[in-house]
Design an enzyme around this catalytic site. Sequence first.
Site, PDB file in Angstrom:
ATOM      1  N   ARG A 181      -8.056  -1.599  -2.983  1.00 50.89           N
ATOM      2  CA  ARG A 181      -8.614  -0.258  -3.197  1.00 50.89           C
ATOM      3  C   ARG A 181      -8.371   0.192  -4.627  1.00 50.89           C
ATOM      4  O   ARG A 181      -7.483  -0.312  -5.305  1.00 50.89           O
ATOM      5  CB  ARG A 181      -7.946   0.758  -2.257  1.00 50.89           C
TER       6      ARG A 181
ATOM      7  N   ARG B  68       1.510   8.938  -2.113  1.00 50.64           N
ATOM      8  CA  ARG B  68       2.835   8.407  -2.428  1.00 50.64           C
ATOM      9  C   ARG B  68       3.874   9.289  -1.756  1.00 50.64           C
ATOM     10  O   ARG B  68       3.814  10.510  -1.867  1.00 50.64           O
ATOM     11  CB  ARG B  68       3.045   8.393  -3.937  1.00 50.64           C
TER      12      ARG B  68
ATOM     13  N   LYS C 289       4.305  -2.534   2.775  1.00 45.35           N
ATOM     14  CA  LYS C 289       2.887  -2.854   2.989  1.00 45.35           C
ATOM     15  C   LYS C 289       2.681  -4.276   3.533  1.00 45.35           C
ATOM     16  O   LYS C 289       3.040  -5.263   2.903  1.00 45.35           O
ATOM     17  CB  LYS C 289       2.113  -2.675   1.671  1.00 45.35           C
TER      18      LYS C 289
HETATM   19  C1  BTN Z   1      -5.939  -2.368  -0.236  1.00 48.62           C
HETATM   20  O1  BTN Z   1      -5.934  -2.143  -1.456  1.00 48.62           O
HETATM   21  O2  BTN Z   1      -5.001  -1.992   0.457  1.00 48.62           O
HETATM   22  C2  BTN Z   1      -7.111  -3.046   0.403  1.00 48.62           C
HETATM   23  C3  BTN Z   1      -6.939  -4.550   0.383  1.00 48.62           C
HETATM   24  C4  BTN Z   1      -8.056  -5.314   1.041  1.00 48.62           C
HETATM   25  C5  BTN Z   1      -7.903  -6.812   0.851  1.00 48.62           C
HETATM   26  C6  BTN Z   1      -8.924  -7.578   1.628  1.00 48.62           C
HETATM   27  S1  BTN Z   1      -8.558  -9.326   1.665  1.00 48.62           S
HETATM   28  C7  BTN Z   1     -10.117  -9.623   2.372  1.00 48.62           C
HETATM   29  C8  BTN Z   1     -11.103  -8.728   1.676  1.00 48.62           C
HETATM   30  N1  BTN Z   1     -11.602  -9.346   0.466  1.00 48.62           N
HETATM   31  C9  BTN Z   1     -11.206  -8.707  -0.637  1.00 48.62           C
HETATM   32  O3  BTN Z   1     -11.468  -9.041  -1.807  1.00 48.62           O
HETATM   33  N2  BTN Z   1     -10.463  -7.626  -0.286  1.00 48.62           N
HETATM   34  C10 BTN Z   1     -10.357  -7.498   1.136  1.00 48.62           C
END
Ligand code: BTN
Length: 325
Positions: free
Chosen positions: A123, A320, A188
């Site tokens: 994100r 946060r 996380k």
């Molecule tokens: C976050 O920032 O918390 C979201 C992370 C999401 C990661 C997943 S892994 C599968 C899919 N492909 C990506 O490039 N991102 C999501």
Amino acid sequence: MNPLTIRVLHSLSDGYFHSGSEIGDAIGVSRAAVWKQLQKLIDAGLDVECVKGKGYRLEGGFEFLNKGLIASHLSVESSVAISEIDLHSEIESTNLQAMKRISETSARGYLCLSEYQSAGKGRRGRDWVSPFGHNIYLSFVWEFDGGASQLEGLSLAVGVVVAEALNALGLEKVSLKWPNDILLNGRKLGGILLEMSGDPAGVCQVVIGIGINVRMNKRHEIDQPWASIAEQLTEVSRNKLIADILSRLIPMLKEYGGSGFSSYQEPWESLDAHRGRLVDILSGNSSLEGVASGVYANGALRLSVEGIERPIYGGEVSLRVRDDS
Ligand code: BTN
């Protein structure tokens, strides 16, 4: 990872010791060539153990992602809804691949998985650290008819079904952090990234990207406290977990267009890691302090600022916790 490295990994996937020459004989290369490939596995973050006189092993073995195994664990409803399982050894990003698919064809029910992502997306433009074979990187495409507004809160509902699948594994202390982080013991464990395409007022496609740390190890640098399933459960099948997540996700998606987030509000709040805590909501360079007080029926965070409750919407903000830092 090149095909030869993958063949060496296959030789070690049973979790037993194998000497360099045994592996070399099995795949038709010299011991020196095997050693070179073993080095690549170590560089990729795999814990190859080397013991003089015994050889090499991967403790606990290695389970490759496998379409047949995933399919065998899916519910009937989910197997029917999945139009394709597109499995990669490596890819830039499963979300990116799914977005490309959408631009070529309808792609409803398209599932993309990879052992490794070279440019995994998180994100707010962040990277998602995606080492080979350790974790789950999954993107699933669903189509909604009736506009993007009915999709409010969808990423939170995805968090609920993923948390339920993790709880069903037997993990303890799984919780959610608004808007869509999955936590284990307050750190996380996974994240969700939704991307949309199509007509915001009509038929739109959503890519649901899910990343879960299954066997992440300390060699990978991550800029926040993180967790991995392996700290609680050592024998986890990524194939089965993927199928479990999809078997919960698909029925939810089928209903979501009609009922929206309201039926997930309560389950989300029961998994909320930060209810009643003092938090900062960060957006660009600005920050807003308040007390996290659950979520509204549309998935917005209920933030109490000087006694007055106000909604905070997902998008480009993050939360946060004050007393954690
Ligand atoms: C976050 O920032 O918390 C979201 C992370 C999401 C990661 C997943 S892994 C599968 C899919 N492909 C990506 O490039 N991102 C999501």
